[in-house]
Design a protein around this motif. Structure first.
Motif, PDB file in Angstrom:
ATOM      1  N   PHE A   1      56.804 -63.157  -2.823  1.00  0.00           N
ATOM      2  CA  PHE A   1      55.773 -63.227  -1.784  1.00  0.00           C
ATOM      3  C   PHE A   1      55.224 -61.837  -1.491  1.00  0.00           C
ATOM      4  O   PHE A   1      54.010 -61.643  -1.384  1.00  0.00           O
ATOM      5  CB  PHE A   1      56.379 -63.850  -0.510  1.00  0.00           C
ATOM      6  N   GLY A   2      56.116 -60.845  -1.370  1.00  0.00           N
ATOM      7  CA  GLY A   2      55.691 -59.478  -1.096  1.00  0.00           C
ATOM      8  C   GLY A   2      54.851 -58.885  -2.209  1.00  0.00           C
ATOM      9  O   GLY A   2      53.857 -58.201  -1.963  1.00  0.00           O
ATOM     10  N   THR A   3      55.226 -59.161  -3.459  1.00  0.00           N
ATOM     11  CA  THR A   3      54.477 -58.639  -4.604  1.00  0.00           C
ATOM     12  C   THR A   3      53.085 -59.252  -4.675  1.00  0.00           C
ATOM     13  O   THR A   3      52.089 -58.544  -4.879  1.00  0.00           O
ATOM     14  CB  THR A   3      55.242 -58.917  -5.910  1.00  0.00           C
ATOM     15  N   TRP A   4      53.004 -60.568  -4.514  1.00  0.00           N
ATOM     16  CA  TRP A   4      51.700 -61.238  -4.547  1.00  0.00           C
ATOM     17  C   TRP A   4      50.802 -60.726  -3.415  1.00  0.00           C
ATOM     18  O   TRP A   4      49.621 -60.451  -3.610  1.00  0.00           O
ATOM     19  CB  TRP A   4      51.887 -62.751  -4.425  1.00  0.00           C
ATOM     20  N   THR A   5      51.384 -60.572  -2.251  1.00  0.00           N
ATOM     21  CA  THR A   5      50.611 -60.108  -1.106  1.00  0.00           C
ATOM     22  C   THR A   5      50.184 -58.658  -1.278  1.00  0.00           C
ATOM     23  O   THR A   5      49.072 -58.281  -0.906  1.00  0.00           O
ATOM     24  CB  THR A   5      51.421 -60.301   0.188  1.00  0.00           C
ATOM     25  N   LEU A   6      51.048 -57.830  -1.878  1.00  0.00           N
ATOM     26  CA  LEU A   6      50.686 -56.439  -2.161  1.00  0.00           C
ATOM     27  C   LEU A   6      49.531 -56.373  -3.153  1.00  0.00           C
ATOM     28  O   LEU A   6      48.613 -55.560  -3.007  1.00  0.00           O
ATOM     29  CB  LEU A   6      51.888 -55.669  -2.690  1.00  0.00           C
TER      30      LEU A   6
ATOM     31  N   SER B   1      52.467 -58.294   6.010  1.00  0.00           N
ATOM     32  CA  SER B   1      53.213 -59.360   5.341  1.00  0.00           C
ATOM     33  C   SER B   1      54.042 -58.826   4.183  1.00  0.00           C
ATOM     34  O   SER B   1      55.105 -59.356   3.885  1.00  0.00           O
ATOM     35  CB  SER B   1      52.254 -60.438   4.832  1.00  0.00           C
ATOM     36  N   VAL B   2      53.552 -57.787   3.522  1.00  0.00           N
ATOM     37  CA  VAL B   2      54.316 -57.156   2.438  1.00  0.00           C
ATOM     38  C   VAL B   2      55.629 -56.614   2.998  1.00  0.00           C
ATOM     39  O   VAL B   2      56.691 -56.756   2.386  1.00  0.00           O
ATOM     40  CB  VAL B   2      53.492 -56.036   1.760  1.00  0.00           C
ATOM     41  N   TRP B   3      55.573 -55.990   4.157  1.00  0.00           N
ATOM     42  CA  TRP B   3      56.780 -55.452   4.793  1.00  0.00           C
ATOM     43  C   TRP B   3      57.816 -56.566   5.000  1.00  0.00           C
ATOM     44  O   TRP B   3      58.981 -56.404   4.681  1.00  0.00           O
ATOM     45  CB  TRP B   3      56.425 -54.800   6.128  1.00  0.00           C
ATOM     46  N   PHE B   4      57.370 -57.695   5.518  1.00  0.00           N
ATOM     47  CA  PHE B   4      58.291 -58.796   5.749  1.00  0.00           C
ATOM     48  C   PHE B   4      58.866 -59.333   4.438  1.00  0.00           C
ATOM     49  O   PHE B   4      60.036 -59.696   4.378  1.00  0.00           O
ATOM     50  CB  PHE B   4      57.617 -59.927   6.530  1.00  0.00           C
ATOM     51  N   GLY B   5      58.054 -59.407   3.405  1.00  0.00           N
ATOM     52  CA  GLY B   5      58.518 -59.920   2.128  1.00  0.00           C
ATOM     53  C   GLY B   5      59.573 -59.045   1.475  1.00  0.00           C
ATOM     54  O   GLY B   5      60.517 -59.548   0.856  1.00  0.00           O
ATOM     55  N   PHE B   6      59.445 -57.741   1.616  1.00  0.00           N
ATOM     56  CA  PHE B   6      60.386 -56.831   0.961  1.00  0.00           C
ATOM     57  C   PHE B   6      61.547 -56.401   1.855  1.00  0.00           C
ATOM     58  O   PHE B   6      62.668 -56.236   1.379  1.00  0.00           O
ATOM     59  CB  PHE B   6      59.661 -55.575   0.472  1.00  0.00           C
TER      60      PHE B   6
END
Length: 90
Positions: free
Chosen positions: A47-52, A18-23
């Motif tokens: 979204f990517g930062t929170w998920t990371l 999901s991080v990949w998709f966010g960034f």
């Protein structure tokens, strides 16, 4: 406790996707998750930062299950309610 460690690794790995998709692939995130709302690049990076952050916490806890404060931070119910609040916003 060994099974919990493996489970946290699996969950962390799925979050890493999901991080990949966010960034890097915001279009896929728009189509799959947020299709009924406007999503900008800033939303994707947030979204990517929170998920990371949650992914990293899962990995750290998976390798340090005996660390009680870290375990409680990972399994805290308030983390689930925060995600639920943001996921429920439209």
């Amino acid at each position: 406790m060994k099974a919990l460690g493996w489970w946290l690794i699996v969950v962390g790995t799925l979050r890493l996707a999901s991080v990949w998709f966010g960034f890097f692939d915001i279009w896929a995130l728009r189509l799959a998750v947020f299709s009924k709302t406007t999503v900008t690049e800033v939303h994707g990076r947030t979204f990517g930062t929170w998920t990371l952050l949650t992914c990293t916490l899962c990995y750290i806890c998976a390798f340090n299950l005996e660390n009680k404060p870290l375990y409680l931070a990972t399994m805290e119910i308030s983390n689930l309610s925060t995600v639920g609040i943001f996921a429920g916003m439209k």
